[in-house]
Design a protein around this motif. Structure first.
Motif, PDB file in Angstrom:
ATOM      1  N   TYR A   2      46.749  86.067  25.632  1.00 54.63           N
ATOM      2  CA  TYR A   2      47.778  85.031  25.779  1.00 54.63           C
ATOM      3  C   TYR A   2      48.244  84.504  24.440  1.00 54.63           C
ATOM      4  O   TYR A   2      49.295  83.908  24.323  1.00 54.63           O
ATOM      5  N   ARG A  40      45.419  69.038  26.664  1.00 53.85           N
ATOM      6  CA  ARG A  40      45.402  70.208  27.527  1.00 53.85           C
ATOM      7  C   ARG A  40      44.777  69.788  28.840  1.00 53.85           C
ATOM      8  O   ARG A  40      43.822  69.018  28.843  1.00 53.85           O
ATOM      9  N   THR A  41      45.288  70.307  29.947  1.00 55.04           N
ATOM     10  CA  THR A  41      44.608  70.038  31.205  1.00 55.04           C
ATOM     11  C   THR A  41      43.319  70.871  31.225  1.00 55.04           C
ATOM     12  O   THR A  41      43.095  71.726  30.352  1.00 55.04           O
ATOM     13  N   ARG A  42      42.488  70.601  32.204  1.00 54.87           N
ATOM     14  CA  ARG A  42      41.278  71.427  32.382  1.00 54.87           C
ATOM     15  C   ARG A  42      41.465  72.419  33.522  1.00 54.87           C
ATOM     16  O   ARG A  42      40.496  72.942  34.065  1.00 54.87           O
ATOM     17  N   VAL A  43      42.711  72.679  33.862  1.00 55.55           N
ATOM     18  CA  VAL A  43      43.007  73.587  34.976  1.00 55.55           C
ATOM     19  C   VAL A  43      42.984  75.025  34.468  1.00 55.55           C
ATOM     20  O   VAL A  43      43.687  75.352  33.504  1.00 55.55           O
TER      21      VAL A  43
ATOM     22  N   LEU B 308      52.994  70.976  29.238  1.00 58.75           N
ATOM     23  CA  LEU B 308      51.925  71.135  30.228  1.00 58.75           C
ATOM     24  C   LEU B 308      51.175  72.437  29.969  1.00 58.75           C
ATOM     25  O   LEU B 308      51.758  73.519  30.019  1.00 58.75           O
ATOM     26  N   LEU B 309      49.883  72.321  29.696  1.00 63.18           N
ATOM     27  CA  LEU B 309      49.084  73.491  29.295  1.00 63.18           C
ATOM     28  C   LEU B 309      47.900  73.695  30.226  1.00 63.18           C
ATOM     29  O   LEU B 309      47.272  72.741  30.668  1.00 63.18           O
ATOM     30  N   PHE B 310      47.570  74.947  30.477  1.00 64.14           N
ATOM     31  CA  PHE B 310      46.313  75.263  31.153  1.00 64.14           C
ATOM     32  C   PHE B 310      45.149  75.001  30.195  1.00 64.14           C
ATOM     33  O   PHE B 310      45.339  74.801  28.991  1.00 64.14           O
ATOM     34  N   ALA B 311      43.944  75.076  30.749  1.00 66.76           N
ATOM     35  CA  ALA B 311      42.745  74.799  29.945  1.00 66.76           C
ATOM     36  C   ALA B 311      42.671  75.676  28.693  1.00 66.76           C
ATOM     37  O   ALA B 311      42.190  75.250  27.653  1.00 66.76           O
ATOM     38  N   ASN B 312      43.188  76.903  28.799  1.00 64.37           N
ATOM     39  CA  ASN B 312      43.117  77.810  27.644  1.00 64.37           C
ATOM     40  C   ASN B 312      44.286  77.636  26.683  1.00 64.37           C
ATOM     41  O   ASN B 312      44.451  78.422  25.752  1.00 64.37           O
ATOM     42  N   GLY B 313      45.116  76.630  26.928  1.00 63.93           N
ATOM     43  CA  GLY B 313      46.235  76.363  26.035  1.00 63.93           C
ATOM     44  C   GLY B 313      47.515  77.083  26.396  1.00 63.93           C
ATOM     45  O   GLY B 313      48.542  76.908  25.736  1.00 63.93           O
ATOM     46  N   PHE B 314      47.465  77.899  27.423  1.00 62.03           N
ATOM     47  CA  PHE B 314      48.654  78.663  27.802  1.00 62.03           C
ATOM     48  C   PHE B 314      49.650  77.742  28.519  1.00 62.03           C
ATOM     49  O   PHE B 314      49.277  77.007  29.422  1.00 62.03           O
ATOM     50  N   PRO B 315      50.940  77.802  28.130  1.00 55.84           N
ATOM     51  CA  PRO B 315      51.925  76.907  28.756  1.00 55.84           C
ATOM     52  C   PRO B 315      52.183  77.282  30.220  1.00 55.84           C
ATOM     53  O   PRO B 315      52.487  78.440  30.519  1.00 55.84           O
TER      54      PRO B 315
END
Lengths: 446, 446
Positions: A2, A40-43, B308-315
């Protein structure tokens, strides 16, 4: 993985949303903003989406097209890439849509939600006209906003615990939607395939039809005829083999007949339901897009026969009904009015002329490629020509044609590893554009 | 479980598709047919769909309605159940749709596929008009065929490995789509809840807002404001708490603002993006359906902020873009033309009148229920009234109202266990119908 993609979006910058109103607040606010920027979210990212390796085909082409335009700002680009209709929709059809839109401003004519599965009259017209004599009931017809959307809804129906097979080459949405729902394993760079998906090679060695003797059993078989991209309309005999294969294996065929209206060959069925025994094994997805120029209007349908049962005996139609109720809310009432007009005798006649026009385009393009000494498939029962460039990489051919003739095609590789050495050429276009493309292409090797 | 459902479809009978042409063939053919009738595929039914216990709410209501009509064929039924708009769409909006439909029959005006995420002009109008001053970019707006469809696409985006929370009561599509994608465990008859879904009770004890102190952390929080069914528009303070809760927990809020246009209260934001810090934690889903009477026209949108980012930083926006490209193909170009007209100054003014009309209806209904000594929530910032019948089962109340007044409502239980003791009453309807309903309801306890 990614991170590579992330680097492509460095322009994404969080905007500062709060402005400090008082000086003594400013440091605190800046700190707060800093935290916000870093948030960052934790999703977890959906691991199925992480598996999707390549960019979606058409956006990738659009990017190369844009680069080409920048390089040659003064050349007129001809787009025979994306299969998009170009000719006006006959008046008789748009008149119905106009009438429906106008009615929405009247007390008597206003209608809100229609049935999620489509207006009764349209379902009935599809059953009676498109499937004339094939015993398809109106209650088995689910009107939709197009075949691509229905493919995803069918994937929601099937879920992640089924195995799928696709033609190779095939329209990429079957595989991509399968990956998204979780039916696929990792992408294998060396083969260009996803694990756990059965790629049924459809090369000229086997008349552009899969060799079913070497095809592994899967729960689901996506099958498109006339196939996009090869333009090959399967013969009755081939489809009989396919239905027999599905029956023997207990598989479900998801049959995409979006291009069926282009079939002239009597020996090629326009519906899988022409094949005896198909009702117990097949779902048919279709569309008004290429049939009536509705690519932007958005209208399609899916037929799920009552006899189609899951392993536990549960009727597939009942689950699909639930999916449609929950995940969809009906096609636009205006588009549906247009669809109904398409299926009137006058509508069908008017549409036939447009289809014949595109098929004459196809003839011009086939002749062009044959003149170049190239083998061109399709075009006779479909608006696509599938041109073979033996020994070449399809993206190279794409680039070469673009560079030398300013004509956009689609590299066959975008449709799967079985598309290598080919490009797909679309016959949609105004006649003068097709003739100009033909002229340019004839000079490809000069 | 499925056997009960199967019994409801005993009318499903495979049709005999082959006719024996010769006598000596007939036995063989009959045997073949018999096999065909018995044919089951070996495809497993999607276990997520097996988990869905109850019939979808609105079809269930439609069934009871039909039974009632059979019992009382001479009584005029009044439907205040399904939240469907009833007033004509202002001319200025349908004129744009008419123009667009007509243009499709001209060489100059014909357009095929539009961008999957919507026409630039409409994306820009949504960003500039609906989100004026909120720094939403047009590239963050994804035009769709409606909020319900987008909720399912958002579920495809999120996948099965996330946990979700919903308001209790809430619009059923959040839970059902979550079950379908695989986020839920089994349905628990005793609680009326699915395992693994967090039900955030929104009762009057807590101002129809969840008690966040007792709410477990989930990856995703579906939140609708004004809420369907309670009609409660969350206050700024409540939404600030919600955003803070999501930030602290690393959750994503999926904020459904389909009824935002009904908000009159200055203290209730019309968008989650009015709350500082929301861009890093929220997606907003909305619709032209209840805003402009587009329930049948089909048009909505979703905003996914770049931050808005996922936990791994991916948008998240990049994955949603992929979902939209793969699983959708754009809203109808005709509907989009209508949407653009809605957002012109004249369009907005015309729409405002229709919304005010529905809100006057709501006032009439609130007064009616209060006259009966019942507590009625909502209606002030929403087209729904949420009426409390302490100690009663909501399906019983539904049945009683239907039986005594021939008025269809929606039993609160259909929106989750937190809806027990309530019915939802819709304020959509012609004024004379609303007045007639009011008259009948006033006699409910006579």
């Amino acid at each position: 993985m990614y991170q590579v993609q992330l680097s492509a979006c460095t322009s994404i910058r969080p905007s500062v949303m709060l402005k400090p109103r008082m000086v003594q607040q400013s440091r605190e606010v800046v700190q707060k903003e800093q935290r916000r920027v870093d948030h960052r979210t934790r999703v977890p990212r959906n691991e199925n989406l992480e598996k999707l390796r390549n960019g979606y085909l058409f956006p990738e082409i659009a990017m190369r097209e844009a680069e080409h335009l920048q390089k040659y700002p003064n050349f007129k680009l001809i787009n025979l890439g994306i299969g998009d209709t170009t000719e006006p929709i006959p008046d008789i059809i748009t008149s119905s849509m106009v009438e429906q839109a106008q009615a929405l401003s009247t007390l008597e004519g206003y209608r809100g939600y229609g049935p999620e599965h489509g207006n009764k009259a349209l379902r009935k017209a599809i059953a009676d006209v498109v499937y004339k004599g094939l015993k398809v009931k109106d209650t088995e017809v689910f009107v939709s906003d197009g075949a691509q959307c229905d493919i995803s809804r069918l994937q929601l129906l099937l879920g992640s615990n089924v195995t799928i097979a696709v033609q190779d080459p095939s329209f990429p949405a079957y595989i991509y939607s399968g990956v998204i729902i979780g039916q696929a394993g990792e992408f294998q760079e060396e083969t260009g395939k996803y694990w756990n998906i059965e790629y049924m090679k459809c090369g000229p060695q086997n008349n552009l039809f899969p060799n079913l003797l070497t095809t592994s059993r899967t729960d689901v078989i996506f099958f498109c005829s006339p196939n996009n991209p090869t333009g090959h309309a399967a013969s009755r005999n081939q489809l009989e083999q396919l239905v027999e294969f599905a029956r023997k294996n207990g598989s479900i065929i998801i049959y995409d007949s979006a291009y069926a209206a282009y079939i002239s060959d009597d020996n090629s069925p326009r519906s899988i339901f022409e094949i005896p025994g198909a009702r117990e094994v097949a779902i048919e997805v279709s569309s008004f897009s290429k049939f009536a120029g509705f690519t932007g209007v958005r209208l399609g349908w899916t037929v799920v026969p009552e006899e189609l049962l899951f392993a536990n005996g549960f009727p597939v139609i009942k689950d699909f009904n639930r999916i449609v109720y929950t995940c969809f809310n009906g096609a636009s009432s205006i588009a549906q009015a247009g669809g109904l007009a398409c299926l009137s005798p006058e509508g069908l006649m008017a549409i036939r002329q447009v289809i014949d026009y595109y098929k004459e385009n196809a003839k011009i393009l086939i002749d062009t490629f044959e003149l170049l000494g190239l083998k061109a498939y399709g075009g006779k029962n479909a608006p696509y020509i599938w041109v073979h460039f033996p020994g070449s990489r399809s993206w190279d051919v794409f680039d070469e044609i673009l560079e030398k003739t300013h004509v956009v095609t689609v590299p066959g590789r975008g449709f799967g590893p079985g598309g290598e050495e080919y490009v797909r050429v679309s016959a949609f276009g105004h006649r003068e554009i097709i003739l100009e493309a033909s002229k340019r292409l004839k000079n490809l090797y000069r």
